[in-house]
Design a protein around this motif. Structure first.
Motif, PDB file in Angstrom:
ATOM      1  N   ALA A  83       6.859 -10.456  -8.317  1.00 24.85           N
ATOM      2  CA  ALA A  83       5.967  -9.570  -7.524  1.00 24.85           C
ATOM      3  C   ALA A  83       5.949  -8.169  -7.925  1.00 24.85           C
ATOM      4  O   ALA A  83       4.828  -7.403  -7.898  1.00 24.85           O
ATOM      5  CB  ALA A  83       6.584  -9.576  -5.929  1.00 24.85           C
ATOM      6  N   TYR A 112      -1.029 -11.786 -12.103  1.00 25.06           N
ATOM      7  CA  TYR A 112      -1.449 -13.069 -11.311  1.00 25.06           C
ATOM      8  C   TYR A 112      -2.477 -13.844 -12.098  1.00 25.06           C
ATOM      9  O   TYR A 112      -3.165 -13.408 -13.147  1.00 25.06           O
ATOM     10  CB  TYR A 112      -1.771 -12.678  -9.981  1.00 25.06           C
ATOM     11  CG  TYR A 112      -0.891 -12.273  -9.259  1.00 25.06           C
ATOM     12  CD1 TYR A 112       0.123 -12.760  -8.466  1.00 25.06           C
ATOM     13  CD2 TYR A 112      -0.680 -10.775  -9.256  1.00 25.06           C
ATOM     14  CE1 TYR A 112       0.988 -12.209  -7.715  1.00 25.06           C
ATOM     15  CE2 TYR A 112       0.087  -9.937  -8.391  1.00 25.06           C
ATOM     16  CZ  TYR A 112       1.144 -10.751  -7.862  1.00 25.06           C
ATOM     17  OH  TYR A 112       1.980 -10.118  -6.945  1.00 25.06           O
ATOM     18  N   GLY A 114       3.818  -7.764 -10.767  1.00 27.73           N
ATOM     19  CA  GLY A 114       2.291  -7.859 -10.506  1.00 27.73           C
ATOM     20  C   GLY A 114       1.381  -8.597 -11.224  1.00 27.73           C
ATOM     21  O   GLY A 114       0.137  -8.101 -11.380  1.00 27.73           O
ATOM     22  N   GLN A 171      -3.375  -8.117 -13.959  1.00 27.14           N
ATOM     23  CA  GLN A 171      -2.266  -7.023 -13.570  1.00 27.14           C
ATOM     24  C   GLN A 171      -2.897  -6.248 -12.312  1.00 27.14           C
ATOM     25  O   GLN A 171      -3.868  -5.733 -12.461  1.00 27.14           O
ATOM     26  CB  GLN A 171      -2.080  -6.247 -14.758  1.00 27.14           C
ATOM     27  CG  GLN A 171      -1.128  -5.244 -14.467  1.00 27.14           C
ATOM     28  CD  GLN A 171       0.304  -5.561 -14.393  1.00 27.14           C
ATOM     29  OE1 GLN A 171       0.900  -6.082 -15.370  1.00 27.14           O
ATOM     30  NE2 GLN A 171       0.974  -5.267 -13.229  1.00 27.14           N
ATOM     31  N   ILE A 172      -2.093  -6.203 -11.224  1.00 28.83           N
ATOM     32  CA  ILE A 172      -2.722  -5.347 -10.181  1.00 28.83           C
ATOM     33  C   ILE A 172      -2.260  -3.863 -10.412  1.00 28.83           C
ATOM     34  O   ILE A 172      -1.092  -3.605 -11.342  1.00 28.83           O
ATOM     35  CB  ILE A 172      -1.886  -6.105  -8.720  1.00 28.83           C
ATOM     36  CG1 ILE A 172      -2.684  -5.255  -7.634  1.00 28.83           C
ATOM     37  CG2 ILE A 172      -0.495  -5.794  -8.654  1.00 28.83           C
ATOM     38  CD1 ILE A 172      -2.541  -6.267  -6.245  1.00 28.83           C
ATOM     39  N   GLY A 206       4.341 -11.843  -3.933  1.00 25.88           N
ATOM     40  CA  GLY A 206       3.910 -10.556  -3.537  1.00 25.88           C
ATOM     41  C   GLY A 206       2.124 -10.612  -2.962  1.00 25.88           C
ATOM     42  O   GLY A 206       1.821  -9.494  -2.901  1.00 25.88           O
ATOM     43  N   ASP A 207       1.640 -11.775  -3.375  1.00 27.60           N
ATOM     44  CA  ASP A 207       0.089 -11.983  -3.064  1.00 27.60           C
ATOM     45  C   ASP A 207      -0.234 -11.082  -1.784  1.00 27.60           C
ATOM     46  O   ASP A 207      -1.067 -10.641  -1.418  1.00 27.60           O
ATOM     47  CB  ASP A 207      -0.143 -13.384  -3.369  1.00 27.60           C
ATOM     48  CG  ASP A 207       0.440 -13.702  -4.435  1.00 27.60           C
ATOM     49  OD1 ASP A 207       1.626 -14.034  -4.760  1.00 27.60           O
ATOM     50  OD2 ASP A 207      -0.431 -14.691  -5.149  1.00 27.60           O
ATOM     51  N   TYR A 237       0.456  -7.297  -1.158  1.00 27.65           N
ATOM     52  CA  TYR A 237      -0.623  -6.532  -1.857  1.00 27.65           C
ATOM     53  C   TYR A 237      -1.906  -6.755  -1.240  1.00 27.65           C
ATOM     54  O   TYR A 237      -2.698  -5.798  -1.278  1.00 27.65           O
ATOM     55  CB  TYR A 237      -0.698  -6.960  -3.252  1.00 27.65           C
ATOM     56  CG  TYR A 237       0.625  -6.558  -4.004  1.00 27.65           C
ATOM     57  CD1 TYR A 237       1.194  -5.576  -3.792  1.00 27.65           C
ATOM     58  CD2 TYR A 237       0.979  -7.575  -5.228  1.00 27.65           C
ATOM     59  CE1 TYR A 237       2.174  -5.020  -4.591  1.00 27.65           C
ATOM     60  CE2 TYR A 237       2.098  -7.169  -5.884  1.00 27.65           C
ATOM     61  CZ  TYR A 237       2.637  -5.810  -5.644  1.00 27.65           C
ATOM     62  OH  TYR A 237       3.999  -5.412  -6.106  1.00 27.65           O
ATOM     63  N   LYS A 295       0.835  -1.335  -6.188  1.00 24.07           N
ATOM     64  CA  LYS A 295       2.240  -1.723  -6.008  1.00 24.07           C
ATOM     65  C   LYS A 295       2.996  -0.808  -5.343  1.00 24.07           C
ATOM     66  O   LYS A 295       3.934  -1.099  -4.730  1.00 24.07           O
ATOM     67  CB  LYS A 295       2.638  -2.048  -7.689  1.00 24.07           C
ATOM     68  CG  LYS A 295       2.094  -3.416  -7.992  1.00 24.07           C
ATOM     69  CD  LYS A 295       2.906  -3.580  -9.374  1.00 24.07           C
ATOM     70  CE  LYS A 295       2.699  -2.837 -10.484  1.00 24.07           C
ATOM     71  NZ  LYS A 295       3.243  -3.595 -11.692  1.00 24.07           N
TER      72      LYS A 295
END
Length: 259
Positions: free
Chosen positions: A141, A146, A144, A171-172, A107-108, A111, A177
């Protein structure tokens, strides 16, 4: 280890992953390493294991897919996307830009695309389709979370705004998201999204045979609207880009020129 041809057929029946499309020597060696780690002595025995053990099946698919990912990978290319590609796409197609992040891994990339595009389009108008063959990495992903290394290249403004530090990881935000829709997709087998304005597929196609590469790039061309763009990885090149309807706009950026 004998029986690789049969193993490829068994794997296809189980997963719809076509191992014939990968460079054989490299892929066979990787699989043999994994089989040995599981203390299995033959391809047949390993097939029986992944048929009956869900965790081992997921381990196999995860091992098979190449998951090396980070936010804003090759920052100078993201700068070109920000300063040249996005303004041009907004001018051509308006603010409802249809973007597909193919082989999105953890998911990098999708996002990163949301954050980068948010400088040009209101966040609530952004929707990105993100696909991968590997359900396990897409689950990661959706969570989220990382490591510091993954987000090293994220611009400070976005790092401060959209990431929260959680026990040494980051955490994104749900705000980012929610702009991404994850779907399972096999580049070699499934039908492709249509009407795309931007397709991003980086550092994945390099693992396929030349025939599979040509097929994938031709399908990407068909998926794009005229004037749309394809963004590929710094390890990749498209030899016959003119034959499939592309013009090279810059290193790793190709514009769809025919209707």
């Amino acid at each position: 280890m004998e029986g690789y041809e049969k193993f490829k057929k068994d794997v296809y029946a189980l997963t719809k992953i076509d191992l014939n499309a990968y460079k054989e020597k490299q892929m066979k060696r990787r699989i043999e390493t994994l089989i040995s780690k599981n203390n299995i002595r033959s391809f047949d025995d390993y097939v029986n294991l992944i048929k009956t053990d869900k965790d081992k099946f997921e381990q196999f698919v995860n091992f098979l897919t190449i998951n090396v990912s980070e936010f804003y990978r090759n920052p100078e290319q993201w700068e070109f996307l920000d300063k040249n590609v996005f303004p041009e796409l907004v001018k051509r197609f308006g603010k409802s830009i249809r973007i597909w992040s193919a082989a999105c891994s953890t998911g990098d990339e999708p996002y990163s695309l949301v954050m980068a595009l948010s400088k040009h389009v209101p966040l609530n108008q952004i929707k990105i389709i993100a696909t991968d063959i590997d359900i396990q990495v897409m689950s990661q992903a959706r969570v989220g979370l990382y490591g510091e290394k993954s987000i090293a290249n994220v611009p400070e403004e976005f790092k401060n705004k959209y990431f929260t530090k959680v026990a040494g990881s980051y955490q994104i935000s749900d705000e980012i998201k929610s702009r991404v829709e994850f779907r399972q997709h096999n580049l070699l087998l499934d039908s492709y999204p249509t009407g795309c304005h931007l397709i991003v597929c980086r550092n994945v196609v390099i693992y396929f045979t030349d025939e599979a590469k040509e097929e994938i790039y031709a399908k990407f061309s068909k998926s794009l609207m005229k004037g749309g763009m394809l963004f590929i990885g710094s390890t990749e090149q498209i030899i016959n880009y003119r034959d499939i309807g592309f013009e090279k706009k810059a290193s790793f950026f190709f514009e769809k020129t025919n209707g």
